[in-house]
Write an enzyme that holds these catalytic residues in place. Structure first.
Site, PDB file in Angstrom:
ATOM      1  N   ARG A  14       0.859  -1.230  -0.125  1.00  0.00           N
ATOM      2  CA  ARG A  14      -0.140  -0.300  -0.104  1.00  0.00           C
ATOM      3  C   ARG A  14       0.814   1.359  -0.089  1.00  0.00           C
ATOM      4  O   ARG A  14       0.246   2.301  -0.300  1.00  0.00           O
ATOM      5  CB  ARG A  14      -0.837   0.152   1.174  1.00  0.00           C
ATOM      6  CG  ARG A  14      -1.752  -1.169   1.024  1.00  0.00           C
ATOM      7  CD  ARG A  14      -2.846  -1.145  -0.146  1.00  0.00           C
ATOM      8  NE  ARG A  14      -3.964  -2.121  -0.139  1.00  0.00           N
ATOM      9  CZ  ARG A  14      -3.910  -3.443  -0.376  1.00  0.00           C
ATOM     10  NH1 ARG A  14      -2.670  -4.025  -0.517  1.00  0.00           N
ATOM     11  NH2 ARG A  14      -4.902  -4.373  -0.223  1.00  0.00           N
ATOM     12  N   GLY A  41       2.423   8.786  25.475  1.00  0.00           N
ATOM     13  CA  GLY A  41       1.209   8.815  24.692  1.00  0.00           C
ATOM     14  C   GLY A  41       1.743   9.257  23.225  1.00  0.00           C
ATOM     15  O   GLY A  41       1.014   8.715  22.383  1.00  0.00           O
ATOM     16  N   ASP A  62      13.183   5.526  26.706  1.00  0.00           N
ATOM     17  CA  ASP A  62      12.327   6.051  27.827  1.00  0.00           C
ATOM     18  C   ASP A  62      12.824   5.384  29.143  1.00  0.00           C
ATOM     19  O   ASP A  62      13.192   4.044  28.967  1.00  0.00           O
ATOM     20  CB  ASP A  62      11.034   5.531  27.583  1.00  0.00           C
ATOM     21  CG  ASP A  62       9.940   6.557  28.250  1.00  0.00           C
ATOM     22  OD1 ASP A  62      10.199   6.665  29.513  1.00  0.00           O
ATOM     23  OD2 ASP A  62       9.029   6.914  27.676  1.00  0.00           O
ATOM     24  N   LYS A  86       9.007   1.329  29.656  1.00  0.00           N
ATOM     25  CA  LYS A  86       8.229   1.613  28.417  1.00  0.00           C
ATOM     26  C   LYS A  86       8.876   1.550  27.067  1.00  0.00           C
ATOM     27  O   LYS A  86       8.165   0.950  26.065  1.00  0.00           O
ATOM     28  CB  LYS A  86       7.676   3.034  28.524  1.00  0.00           C
ATOM     29  CG  LYS A  86       6.803   3.357  29.464  1.00  0.00           C
ATOM     30  CD  LYS A  86       6.386   4.842  29.585  1.00  0.00           C
ATOM     31  CE  LYS A  86       5.297   5.060  30.740  1.00  0.00           C
ATOM     32  NZ  LYS A  86       4.494   6.365  30.735  1.00  0.00           N
ATOM     33  N   LEU A 110      17.463  10.055  28.197  1.00  0.00           N
ATOM     34  CA  LEU A 110      18.628  10.334  27.405  1.00  0.00           C
ATOM     35  C   LEU A 110      18.918  11.769  27.594  1.00  0.00           C
ATOM     36  O   LEU A 110      18.230  12.684  27.496  1.00  0.00           O
ATOM     37  CB  LEU A 110      18.194  10.385  25.799  1.00  0.00           C
ATOM     38  CG  LEU A 110      18.421   9.163  24.951  1.00  0.00           C
ATOM     39  CD1 LEU A 110      18.232   9.375  23.408  1.00  0.00           C
ATOM     40  CD2 LEU A 110      19.892   8.725  25.261  1.00  0.00           C
ATOM     41  N   CYS A 173      14.123  26.842  14.534  1.00  0.00           N
ATOM     42  CA  CYS A 173      14.428  25.534  15.260  1.00  0.00           C
ATOM     43  C   CYS A 173      13.224  25.784  16.817  1.00  0.00           C
ATOM     44  O   CYS A 173      12.676  26.958  16.839  1.00  0.00           O
ATOM     45  CB  CYS A 173      15.888  25.697  16.031  1.00  0.00           C
ATOM     46  SG  CYS A 173      16.088  26.847  17.434  1.00  0.00           S
ATOM     47  N   CYS A 189       0.835  16.132  31.498  1.00  0.00           N
ATOM     48  CA  CYS A 189      -0.190  15.363  31.474  1.00  0.00           C
ATOM     49  C   CYS A 189      -0.665  14.872  32.993  1.00  0.00           C
ATOM     50  O   CYS A 189      -1.750  14.896  33.529  1.00  0.00           O
ATOM     51  CB  CYS A 189       0.187  13.834  30.824  1.00  0.00           C
ATOM     52  SG  CYS A 189       0.078  13.933  29.039  1.00  0.00           S
TER      53      CYS A 189
HETATM   54 ZN   LIG Z   1      16.610  28.851  16.621  1.00  0.00          ZN
END
Ligand SMILES: [Zn+2]
Length: 254
Positions: A14, A41, A62, A86, A110, A173, A189
């Protein structure tokens, strides 16, 4: 000649039917490396779609473990994942869906040199983190390594998406957009709540932009997409690069 075998041609048929992707685009995806920071999420749909789409090497980072309160929206995990890291939990689901792609689960938060090294060794970084400090650190690493960054955020009924590409001299950025480094704390959250499928909408949009970047299609660079889930409306704002940005510019106001 294509190097895809019959099973790959069937699995990705596809995509191959799309003239914008075709066999050449699918081969680019299979040769591509994507870094996903956060397997919550936003990271759940990003991870599942990049794996199913055939992105050849996916690193997922994570340090958190799955809790019951995550299952309202973090669809890469399930009851059997409770208490499991996770990144590891999502990697297992990705592998079950597509064993043909290489998945590396980094069970760490990280940061610092490790973050810079990981960003520099991937073709795209998808920011699915949930805190401002990590978002700014990922942006700094992406600008330094000139790796495109797909940024997403979701809180309550509000979602947003932006693509930054430091290879493009015109691209802003993340810091051009949010120059105030210390404005927001951790875990929106946990503090404010979030509508379950909103993270699916934003994460899916992030996956779309990442896949376009990886197979050589133009991505939505320099634009902020805002989604109001309450009113069901999308809005788009044009983003300008800040020449005085402390990360991608001179750091000096003119
Ligand atoms: Zn910038």
């Amino acid at each position: 000649m294509s190097e895809l075998d019959d099973k790959a041609l069937l699995r990705y048929s596809r995509h191959i039917l799309l003239p914008q992707i075709d066999i050449a685009g699918q081969e680019k995806l299979l040769a591509a490396r994507a870094l996903i920071v956060g397997a919550g999420g936003l990271g759940s749909p990003v991870a599942l779609y990049l794996a199913s789409a055939g992105v050849g090497r996916i690193t997922l980072a994570d340090d958190d473990t799955v809790e019951l309160g995550n299952l309202q929206r973090q669809i890469a995990h399930d009851m059997a994942s409770l208490g499991v890291n996770k990144a590891r939990s999502a990697a297992a689901r990705m592998h079950a869906m597509n064993p043909g792609v290489e998945i590396v689960a980094l069970e760490v938060r990280l940061g610092g040199e490790a973050l810079h090294k990981e960003v520099a060794s991937h073709d795209v970084v998808i920011d699915c983190s949930d805190n401002f400090g990590t978002r700014q650190a990922i942006n700094r690493a992406a600008v330094a390594a000139r790796v495109p960054l797909v940024s997403g955020a979701a809180v309550a009924f509000a979602g947003q998406l932006a693509v930054f590409d430091a290879r493009d001299a015109q691209s802003p950025c993340y810091h051009c957009l949010y120059p105030d480094e210390g404005a927001v704390g951790d875990g929106p959250c946990a503090t404010f709540g979030v509508l379950s499928p909103l993270v699916g909408v934003v994460g899916s949009l992030q996956a779309v932009e990442a896949i376009k970047l990886l197979c050589g299609q133009p991505a939505s660079v320099g634009r902020l997409t805002l989604y109001d889930a309450h009113d069901g409306l999308f809005r788009h704002l044009k983003l300008a690069r800040d020449p005085a940005c402390a990360v991608c510019g001179t750091g000096v106001s003119s």
